[in-house]
Design an enzyme around this catalytic site. Sequence first.
Site, PDB file in Angstrom:
ATOM      1  N   CYS A 120      56.216 -24.914 -40.945  1.00 53.18           N
ATOM      2  CA  CYS A 120      56.915 -24.176 -41.994  1.00 53.18           C
ATOM      3  C   CYS A 120      58.196 -24.942 -42.331  1.00 53.18           C
ATOM      4  O   CYS A 120      58.612 -25.824 -41.576  1.00 53.18           O
ATOM      5  CB  CYS A 120      57.266 -22.755 -41.523  1.00 53.18           C
ATOM      6  SG  CYS A 120      57.807 -21.726 -42.889  1.00 53.18           S
ATOM      7  N   CYS A 122      61.135 -23.155 -43.098  1.00 52.14           N
ATOM      8  CA  CYS A 122      62.327 -22.288 -42.987  1.00 52.14           C
ATOM      9  C   CYS A 122      63.283 -22.714 -41.876  1.00 52.14           C
ATOM     10  O   CYS A 122      64.503 -22.575 -41.995  1.00 52.14           O
ATOM     11  CB  CYS A 122      61.912 -20.834 -42.807  1.00 52.14           C
ATOM     12  SG  CYS A 122      61.011 -20.490 -41.318  1.00 52.14           S
ATOM     13  N   CYS A 130      60.847 -20.678 -46.776  1.00 53.66           N
ATOM     14  CA  CYS A 130      59.668 -21.340 -46.192  1.00 53.66           C
ATOM     15  C   CYS A 130      59.085 -22.407 -47.120  1.00 53.66           C
ATOM     16  O   CYS A 130      58.099 -23.059 -46.774  1.00 53.66           O
ATOM     17  CB  CYS A 130      58.614 -20.291 -45.847  1.00 53.66           C
ATOM     18  SG  CYS A 130      59.198 -19.035 -44.697  1.00 53.66           S
ATOM     19  N   LYS A 195      50.036 -12.526 -43.596  1.00 50.27           N
ATOM     20  CA  LYS A 195      51.387 -12.428 -43.027  1.00 50.27           C
ATOM     21  C   LYS A 195      52.264 -11.603 -43.962  1.00 50.27           C
ATOM     22  O   LYS A 195      52.399 -11.923 -45.147  1.00 50.27           O
ATOM     23  CB  LYS A 195      51.971 -13.820 -42.852  1.00 50.27           C
ATOM     24  CG  LYS A 195      53.403 -13.783 -42.355  1.00 50.27           C
ATOM     25  CD  LYS A 195      53.892 -15.158 -42.009  1.00 50.27           C
ATOM     26  CE  LYS A 195      55.298 -15.095 -41.479  1.00 50.27           C
ATOM     27  NZ  LYS A 195      55.776 -16.427 -41.084  1.00 50.27           N
ATOM     28  N   ARG A 205      64.471 -14.675 -36.429  1.00 52.80           N
ATOM     29  CA  ARG A 205      65.301 -15.397 -37.401  1.00 52.80           C
ATOM     30  C   ARG A 205      66.641 -15.779 -36.790  1.00 52.80           C
ATOM     31  O   ARG A 205      67.194 -16.823 -37.050  1.00 52.80           O
ATOM     32  CB  ARG A 205      65.462 -14.567 -38.668  1.00 52.80           C
ATOM     33  CG  ARG A 205      64.151 -14.487 -39.435  1.00 52.80           C
ATOM     34  CD  ARG A 205      64.244 -13.648 -40.686  1.00 52.80           C
ATOM     35  NE  ARG A 205      62.939 -13.606 -41.365  1.00 52.80           N
ATOM     36  CZ  ARG A 205      62.657 -12.774 -42.363  1.00 52.80           C
ATOM     37  NH1 ARG A 205      63.581 -11.936 -42.814  1.00 52.80           N
ATOM     38  NH2 ARG A 205      61.467 -12.776 -42.928  1.00 52.80           N
ATOM     39  N   ARG A 217      61.795 -12.840 -48.379  1.00 55.68           N
ATOM     40  CA  ARG A 217      60.517 -13.548 -48.397  1.00 55.68           C
ATOM     41  C   ARG A 217      59.419 -12.751 -49.110  1.00 55.68           C
ATOM     42  O   ARG A 217      58.243 -13.065 -49.001  1.00 55.68           O
ATOM     43  CB  ARG A 217      60.066 -13.874 -46.969  1.00 55.68           C
ATOM     44  CG  ARG A 217      61.069 -14.690 -46.159  1.00 55.68           C
ATOM     45  CD  ARG A 217      60.378 -15.419 -45.021  1.00 55.68           C
ATOM     46  NE  ARG A 217      61.275 -15.833 -43.953  1.00 55.68           N
ATOM     47  CZ  ARG A 217      62.116 -16.863 -44.037  1.00 55.68           C
ATOM     48  NH1 ARG A 217      62.223 -17.524 -45.166  1.00 55.68           N
ATOM     49  NH2 ARG A 217      62.875 -17.198 -43.017  1.00 55.68           N
ATOM     50  N   GLU A 233      43.433 -13.166 -49.210  1.00 54.49           N
ATOM     51  CA  GLU A 233      44.123 -14.218 -48.454  1.00 54.49           C
ATOM     52  C   GLU A 233      43.170 -14.875 -47.446  1.00 54.49           C
ATOM     53  O   GLU A 233      43.140 -16.099 -47.285  1.00 54.49           O
ATOM     54  CB  GLU A 233      45.358 -13.641 -47.730  1.00 54.49           C
ATOM     55  CG  GLU A 233      46.525 -13.333 -48.640  1.00 54.49           C
ATOM     56  CD  GLU A 233      47.219 -14.599 -49.151  1.00 54.49           C
ATOM     57  OE1 GLU A 233      46.820 -15.702 -48.743  1.00 54.49           O
ATOM     58  OE2 GLU A 233      48.148 -14.493 -49.966  1.00 54.49           O
ATOM     59  N   LYS A 248      49.710 -11.022 -39.123  1.00 54.43           N
ATOM     60  CA  LYS A 248      51.048 -10.967 -38.549  1.00 54.43           C
ATOM     61  C   LYS A 248      51.969 -10.084 -39.372  1.00 54.43           C
ATOM     62  O   LYS A 248      51.981 -10.199 -40.596  1.00 54.43           O
ATOM     63  CB  LYS A 248      51.620 -12.389 -38.529  1.00 54.43           C
ATOM     64  CG  LYS A 248      53.009 -12.456 -38.000  1.00 54.43           C
ATOM     65  CD  LYS A 248      53.533 -13.845 -38.114  1.00 54.43           C
ATOM     66  CE  LYS A 248      54.928 -13.930 -37.605  1.00 54.43           C
ATOM     67  NZ  LYS A 248      55.485 -15.261 -37.782  1.00 54.43           N
TER      68      LYS A 248
HETATM   69  O1  PB1 Z   1      58.306 -13.472 -33.817  1.00 55.57           O
HETATM   70  C1  PB1 Z   1      58.558 -13.522 -35.022  1.00 55.57           C
HETATM   71  O2  PB1 Z   1      59.313 -12.712 -35.580  1.00 55.57           O
HETATM   72  C2  PB1 Z   1      57.907 -14.621 -35.815  1.00 55.57           C
HETATM   73  C3  PB1 Z   1      58.547 -14.848 -37.167  1.00 55.57           C
HETATM   74  C4  PB1 Z   1      57.732 -15.788 -38.025  1.00 55.57           C
HETATM   75  C5  PB1 Z   1      57.397 -17.061 -37.298  1.00 55.57           C
HETATM   76  N1  PB1 Z   1      56.214 -17.639 -37.823  1.00 55.57           N
HETATM   77  C6  PB1 Z   1      58.377 -16.018 -39.371  1.00 55.57           C
HETATM   78  C7  PB1 Z   1      59.544 -15.078 -39.540  1.00 55.57           C
HETATM   79  C8  PB1 Z   1      60.123 -15.131 -40.924  1.00 55.57           C
HETATM   80  O3  PB1 Z   1      59.442 -14.787 -41.884  1.00 55.57           O
HETATM   81  O4  PB1 Z   1      61.262 -15.521 -40.978  1.00 55.57           O
HETATM   82  C9  PB1 Z   1      58.797 -17.456 -39.610  1.00 55.57           C
HETATM   83  C10 PB1 Z   1      58.279 -17.913 -40.939  1.00 55.57           C
HETATM   84  N2  PB1 Z   1      57.992 -19.287 -40.983  1.00 55.57           N
END
Ligand code: PB1
Length: 324
Positions: A120, A122, A130, A195, A205, A217, A233, A248
């Site tokens: 990613c 981010c 992201c 997601k 974060r 997001r 998706e 997720k």
């Molecule tokens: O455990 C978590 O909260 C995971 C968060 C997840 C990690 N893939 C994303 C959280 C976000 O949207 O900021 C990170 C996105 N790349």
Amino acid sequence: MPWPTHRPRRLRDSKVIRDLVRETKLSPDDLIYPIFVVSGKNHKIPINTLPGQARLSPDEAAKLAVEYRNLGGRAVLLFGIPDYKDEVGSSGADPLGPVPLAINAIKEAAPDLIVVTDVCLCEYTSHGHCGLVENNRVKNDPSLAHLAEQALTHVRAGADIVAPSDMMDGRVGAIRQVLDKAGYEDRPIMAYSVKYASSFYGPFREAADSAPSFGDRRGYQMDPANRLEARLEVELDLAEGADIIMVKPAGPYLDIVREVRNLIDRPLAAYQVSGEMAMLKAAAAVGALDFKAAALESLLGIKRAGADLILTYLAPEVLPWLGK
Ligand code: PB1
């Protein structure tokens, strides 16, 4: 014929009978442990919002990997926290960045541990989104090459699986194309396909220093109110070459896990995110929950909903409890 012919309690009468007829069981093979890696040496910096987790330098990540493998753990997921950030997240594709160096160290120390890497922008961009940003909008197509380059860097360093979590349209196909072109057609993609723009990512974060510097997001992650959209998706990511599909978060989305399970015959992962773990830890800390029982029950529910793989920060704590 109802009672007294049928008595469901006959099969609950003793532990051994309950063990015999249990429908869902957790195994060490089900778990993937997310860890955070930084550059340098001898760093093990606790993450306050994620009790028990730390920002690890490659040498410390290797030590953790050996301990985790010795507990019966099978796979880890790496998140990089870079030394520098810029508008395009270039540190994410730095072959000397924290993730490639941690992959090398882990593979040397625990060669049979599967290393998955989160792909990613981010964590690596100064704006914390992201994807690339132009005029305060996250631009989809220009982001794809940067994501694919990051995935290629991870695979070149030895990553077994790459896991794009960005939610840009077309990123699975873009990554597949670049990996295949570079001769890595054998490396699977675990796609964060379904997601959601969840409020349960807060602790992560903070841990990864990856909160967006403006906006949110919701322009690329899914609306928590949407179920049917998950089908699209999943269909798109499978068509683009995803080998494993992920939902997720997990706990607040078990209906979606079940929906996707019923839809596909491919491996399905679900991610118990940082906020889910933080809730369990906070409730246990004030004595509201028995942590061991609640942790195992939360993971069992995700497995029962249909997940083959569960990403969870609880992995090292629960491994010794499995099968007991
Ligand atoms: O455990 C978590 O909260 C995971 C968060 C997840 C990690 N893939 C994303 C959280 C976000 O949207 O900021 C990170 C996105 N790349």
